[in-house]
Write an enzyme that holds these catalytic residues in place. Structure first.
Site, PDB file in Angstrom:
ATOM      1  N   TRP A 103       4.209  -2.613  13.628  1.00 48.92           N
ATOM      2  CA  TRP A 103       2.895  -2.979  13.083  1.00 48.92           C
ATOM      3  C   TRP A 103       2.065  -3.746  14.078  1.00 48.92           C
ATOM      4  O   TRP A 103       0.847  -3.534  14.176  1.00 48.92           O
ATOM      5  CB  TRP A 103       3.058  -3.715  11.756  1.00 48.92           C
ATOM      6  CG  TRP A 103       3.602  -2.808  10.697  1.00 48.92           C
ATOM      7  CD1 TRP A 103       4.794  -2.937  10.056  1.00 48.92           C
ATOM      8  CD2 TRP A 103       3.003  -1.600  10.189  1.00 48.92           C
ATOM      9  NE1 TRP A 103       4.973  -1.896   9.172  1.00 48.92           N
ATOM     10  CE2 TRP A 103       3.894  -1.065   9.230  1.00 48.92           C
ATOM     11  CE3 TRP A 103       1.812  -0.927  10.443  1.00 48.92           C
ATOM     12  CZ2 TRP A 103       3.626   0.116   8.531  1.00 48.92           C
ATOM     13  CZ3 TRP A 103       1.544   0.250   9.755  1.00 48.92           C
ATOM     14  CH2 TRP A 103       2.436   0.753   8.819  1.00 48.92           C
ATOM     15  N   ASP A 172      -1.580 -10.512  10.103  1.00 51.94           N
ATOM     16  CA  ASP A 172      -1.233  -9.451   9.162  1.00 51.94           C
ATOM     17  C   ASP A 172      -0.005  -9.943   8.396  1.00 51.94           C
ATOM     18  O   ASP A 172       1.083 -10.043   8.959  1.00 51.94           O
ATOM     19  CB  ASP A 172      -0.916  -8.168   9.947  1.00 51.94           C
ATOM     20  CG  ASP A 172      -0.372  -7.043   9.064  1.00 51.94           C
ATOM     21  OD1 ASP A 172      -0.287  -7.224   7.831  1.00 51.94           O
ATOM     22  OD2 ASP A 172      -0.038  -5.971   9.619  1.00 51.94           O
ATOM     23  N   LYS A 196       3.236  -4.323  -0.876  1.00 53.55           N
ATOM     24  CA  LYS A 196       4.559  -4.845  -0.558  1.00 53.55           C
ATOM     25  C   LYS A 196       4.956  -5.931  -1.554  1.00 53.55           C
ATOM     26  O   LYS A 196       6.033  -5.909  -2.095  1.00 53.55           O
ATOM     27  CB  LYS A 196       4.603  -5.410   0.864  1.00 53.55           C
ATOM     28  CG  LYS A 196       4.036  -4.472   1.938  1.00 53.55           C
ATOM     29  CD  LYS A 196       5.003  -3.378   2.334  1.00 53.55           C
ATOM     30  CE  LYS A 196       4.351  -2.226   3.083  1.00 53.55           C
ATOM     31  NZ  LYS A 196       3.646  -2.574   4.305  1.00 53.55           N
TER      32      LYS A 196
HETATM   33  C1  PLP Z   1       2.854  -1.698   5.353  1.00 53.27           C
HETATM   34  C2  PLP Z   1       2.280  -2.485   6.460  1.00 53.27           C
HETATM   35  C3  PLP Z   1       1.052  -2.152   7.055  1.00 53.27           C
HETATM   36  C4  PLP Z   1       0.273  -0.923   6.655  1.00 53.27           C
HETATM   37  O1  PLP Z   1      -0.298  -1.133   5.432  1.00 53.27           O
HETATM   38  P1  PLP Z   1      -1.307  -0.059   4.797  1.00 53.27           P
HETATM   39  O2  PLP Z   1      -1.771  -0.804   3.585  1.00 53.27           O
HETATM   40  O3  PLP Z   1      -0.504   1.153   4.510  1.00 53.27           O
HETATM   41  O4  PLP Z   1      -2.398   0.184   5.765  1.00 53.27           O
HETATM   42  C5  PLP Z   1       0.567  -2.958   8.045  1.00 53.27           C
HETATM   43  N1  PLP Z   1       1.235  -4.050   8.455  1.00 53.27           N
HETATM   44  C6  PLP Z   1       2.421  -4.405   7.911  1.00 53.27           C
HETATM   45  C7  PLP Z   1       3.123  -5.629   8.401  1.00 53.27           C
HETATM   46  C8  PLP Z   1       2.970  -3.639   6.895  1.00 53.27           C
HETATM   47  O5  PLP Z   1       4.143  -3.980   6.353  1.00 53.27           O
END
Ligand code: PLP
Length: 362
Positions: A103, A172, A196
């Protein structure tokens, strides 16, 4: 009731059963309106109440200070990989990124399109098995922000100590939202997809420090501007009504469960159960990541051979422990144990791992 499995999916993932049942109860005829919430105007009184309550709950449950605004934006965390540099990064400064895994790398690749970006620490040389310590992060002059991925969902590592550097941090937090307190003073922007820990797929919750909005880039399409999203209370266009509605319910469930402190304690305890099962298996199960940086949300582990891993995944699946396969890019196994994962499911998985080892010696 149909049997529910122990769902260790990394996302979309298991959600609190109470929330699903409550949503089912009121789905077809929302509050005696004669229609469901997803069939009515997003500007009407029913959705208006749902929307504002979700924002209020997010402020309360995340313990968000007044100088941060809360935005609900479509495009998931991925759109924020672009919106962050688009809004924050002019052509006069640069951005530092930590490359901590899948990521972190994805965020860097998108940011490079919009401005001057450099890697302040590269985890690739360590096979993404650990996070940097503070003295390994190199910030150059004229850096607007440092971007981090607080928890690498695929690699199974997390920042345990937050990077307190001399520039604002952007994070993030998709896969560890609401699993620990956020030290807001460090951050300008915190974002994460909700699928998540917070709800169904379809949007991101984005926290932006209000004082940075006036300096954000205005030369963008309306949807992409943080300032206009705030001006319209995230209702610049038709918002993702169903994710917002379920987010509100999940946040209420978390508040009822004791809020951030209780979520953090539960997460630490569940992770400790799994890691101690791994550590006490005489090397049969092993963790490929640095012990200090182990994720409490995504527990990545291996078995002695690929054959045993496949057998383990197959038998686990048959016993009701599903989605334990590691991400296709890294292989192995991964148990994602987000807030809605009951402790009892983790205990049962640990028992299953022990008996599998006994019946299938290496
Ligand atoms: C799942 C995830 C993403 C991507 O998320 P989307 O909502 O599918 O764009 C980005 N960063 C992390 C750390 C993730 O776990």
């Amino acid at each position: 009731m149909i049997n529910r499995v122990h769902n260790f999916s990394a996302g979309p993932c298991t959600l609190p059963l109470e929330v699903l049942e409550e949503a089912r109860e009121e789905f077809v005829n929302y509050q005696e309106s004669g229609m469901s919430l997803i069939e009515m105007s997003h500007r009407g009184k029913h959705f208006d109440a749902v929307h504002n309550e979700a924002i209020q709950l997010a402020r309360e449950v995340f313990e968000v200070p007044e100088d941060f605004c809360i935005l609900f934006l479509q495009g998931g965390a991925t759109l924020q990989f672009s919106m962050v540099p688009m809004n924050l990064l002019g052509d006069k400064c640069k951005a530092a990124y930590i490359d901590s895994g899948s990521w972190g790398s994805a965020a860097i690749a998108d940011a490079r399109i919009y401005g001057s970006v450099y890697t302040a620490w590269d985890g690739n040389e360590y096979n993404y098995s650990r996070m940097p310590s503070l003295d390994e992060i190199h910030i150059k002059t004229n850096t607007r922000y440092l971007h981090i991925t607080s928890n690498e969902t695929i690699g199974g590592i997390r920042f345990v100590e937050w990077p307190d550097v001399n520039v604002p941090v952007v994070a993030d937090m998709s896969s560890d939202y609401m699993s620990r307190r956020i030290p807001w003073q460090l951050f300008d922007v915190v974002y994460g997809g909700v699928q998540k820990n917070l709800g169904p797929a379809g949007m991101a919750v984005v926290f932006v420090r209000q004082s940075i909005l006036s300096a954000c880039n205005k030369n963008l399409g309306r949807y992409l501007r943080y300032d206009l999203q705030l001006d319209s209370n995230s209702m610049l266009n038709t918002p993702p009504v169903f994710p917002i509605y379920l987010l509100g319910k999940v946040l209420r469930w978390m508040r009822l469960g004791g809020g951030i402190e209780a979520m953090e304690r539960a997460a630490e305890e569940k992770a400790a159960l799994l890691y101690s099962a791994i550590d006490n298996s005489s090397g049969y199960f092993s963790s490929p990541v640095d012990e200090h940086d182990r994720s409490v949300m995504n527990v990545v582990f291996r078995l002695p051979t690929p054959d045993l891993e496949n057998l383990f995944l197959g038998e686990a699946n048959g016993a009701g422990f599903v989605n334990l396969k590691g991400h296709r890019s890294v292989g192995g196994c991964r148990a994602s144990i987000y807030n809605a994962m009951p402790r009892s499911s983790v205990e049962l998985l640990v028992d299953f791992m022990k008996s599998f080892q006994l019946s299938n010696p290496a």
